[in-house]
Write an enzyme that holds these catalytic residues in place. Structure first.
Site: not given
Ligand code: KE4
Length: 427
Positions: A142, A237, A265
């Site tokens: 993801y 990523d 993060k």
């Molecule tokens: P954000 O747009 O949520 O800040 O980041 C997206 C993203 C991009 N790349 C990786 C590897 C990520 O893990 C994420 C976001 N991770 C999720 C956890 N599974 C965020 C939690 C959520 O979607 O509420």
């Protein structure tokens, strides 16, 4: 009715699913989400006053523990000077210089406000740099919710993807090829057939969004070799793994230099910060220098950057990663021993400060193997631990996170509770 239930009922009337991000809704584990009132160190407290030892840590940012005094102070000091200006600030220069110092693959970096913005921008940049449209991602990885990344595999290895989310035009998805994580043969085949078409490969170099799946070194090195050979931009990523698995992310663990890296993060310390960066010749294609447009009203917000700088500086304190890895290893080893003691089918593993727990004989190494795990058993474990005050990720397909605020006795408390839960599961 508990306050959590009351809040959830109200929330569902005003917010789709009652949450501002789907995973928070507990839909895969069932039950009522906990509405968090406050957090400090390794603990969070919900609206009913129940305390939990937290293994979600806001999905990664709380690596130094919640409400760390140094981070809170930095935010307060920045906030009293104004929240955002829409103009450059010295703090953003410090942040860019610090990120480039901490990650040798970064010649230049651009700050944004989320991981999604970082990956969306990196993909556009790779397409602009190469003049190609096609990208490769891996099933189970993801990268945020940008259209071209919400794509499942079509049938067959060489068929481009189709949308896995409503609202994504097939015309967008058709440029995304979805392959199997850790499948080197599949990579070789696609590059042999279409290498000249591929603008970028984007990969979670340690996967954390299909639970924790470790890469083989062969897989990561094959990515580097094939991208170099075909002029394809290799994007790591590291939104989740950056400064989480070690001081230089996965690229530091494996000694692989990606062309671009996306971050989030930890670099925001709990405030909205994302970033993308890498090779200077690629980054100079970004506006206002180059033709690839990217922008953001609150990009580099001084208050968010203050939290990020304070958080990153904490990770550079002597022994930070040794402590983080020791606590995470104690958790994994403790859970494994407890499950074995009670004959529960269970496996677990960790990389730095992130871990995976699985109700399967072995640790999975692919999307197919992780989806074959016993989700019902996970859900029973999850709720039993939650009721006892230990907050794991509310999905069998998410990684868990430890902070340096988790003490050895906090970990031992969780392991002791898990022992009782495993015993009850076996009864
Ligand atoms: P954000 O747009 O949520 O800040 O980041 C997206 C993203 C991009 N790349 C990786 C590897 C990520 O893990 C994420 C976001 N991770 C999720 C956890 N599974 C965020 C939690 C959520 O979607 O509420």
């Amino acid at each position: 009715m508990s306050r959590n239930q009351e809040l959830f009922e109200r929330a569902q009337r005003a917010i789709p699913g009652g949450v501002n991000s789907p995973v928070r809704a507990f839909r895969s584990v069932g039950g009522t989400p906990r509405f968090i009132e406050r957090a400090e160190g390794c603990r969070v407290w919900d609206a009913d006053g129940q305390a939990y030892i937290d293994y979600v840590g806001s999905w990664g940012p709380a690596i130094a523990g919640h409400a760390h005094p140094a981070v809170i102070k930095a935010v307060q000091n920045a906030a009293v000077k104004g929240l955002s200006f829409g103009a450059p600030t010295a703090a953003e220069v410090e942040m860019a210089e610090l990120l480039c110092e901490m990650l040798p693959s970064l010649d230049m970096v651009r700050l944004v406000s989320s991981g999604t913005e970082a990956t969306m921008s990196a993909i556009r940049l790779a397409r602009g740099f190469t003049g190609r449209d096609a990208i490769i991602k891996f099933e189970g990885c993801y990268h945020g919710h940008a259209d071209s990344l919400l794509v499942k595999a079509g049938s067959g290895l060489l068929t481009f993807g189709n949308p896995s989310s409503g609202g994504v035009p097939a015309d967008f998805a058709k440029h995304t090829l979805v392959l199997d994580y850790n499948n080197v043969a599949g990579l070789e085949e696609v590059f042999a057939a279409r290498g000249s078409e591929i603008a970028a490969v984007i990969v979670e170099p340690v996967a954390g969004n299909m639970n924790l799946i470790k890469p083989t070194a062969e897989f990561l090195h094959a990515l580097r070799r094939l991208c170099t050979a075909h002029g394809t931009v290799l994007i790591f990523d590291e939104v989740m793994t950056g400064f989480r698995v070690g001081p230089q992310g996965v690229q530091g663990l494996f000694g692989i230099t990606p062309d671009l890296t996306t971050l989030g993060k930890v670099i925001g310390g709990g405030m909205p910060v994302g970033a993308f960066g890498g090779r200077r010749d690629i980054m100079e294609k970004i506006a206002p220098l180059g033709s690839v447009y990217q922008a953001g009203t609150l990009s580099g917000s001084p208050v968010a950057v203050a939290a990020g700088l304070a958080s990153l500086r904490l990770t550079r304190e002597p022994g930070f990663y040794e402590t983080l890895s020791a606590r995470t290893t104690e958790l994994v080893d403790g859970l494994l021993a407890a499950a074995r003691r009670h004959g529960v089918t269970f496996s677990a593993q960790s990389v730095g400060g992130m871990f995976g727990i699985y109700f399967s004989e072995q640790c999975p190494d692919s999307f197919a193997s992780v989806t074959a795990g016993n989700t019902d058993a996970f859900n029973r474990f999850f709720h039993a631990m939650l009721e006892a005050g230990h907050y794991f990720a509310p999905s069998a397909f998410e990684a868990g996170f430890v902070s340096v605020a988790h003490t050895a006795s906090d970990i031992a408390e969780t392991v002791a509770e898990a022992d009782a839960v495993f015993a009850a599961m076996k009864a």
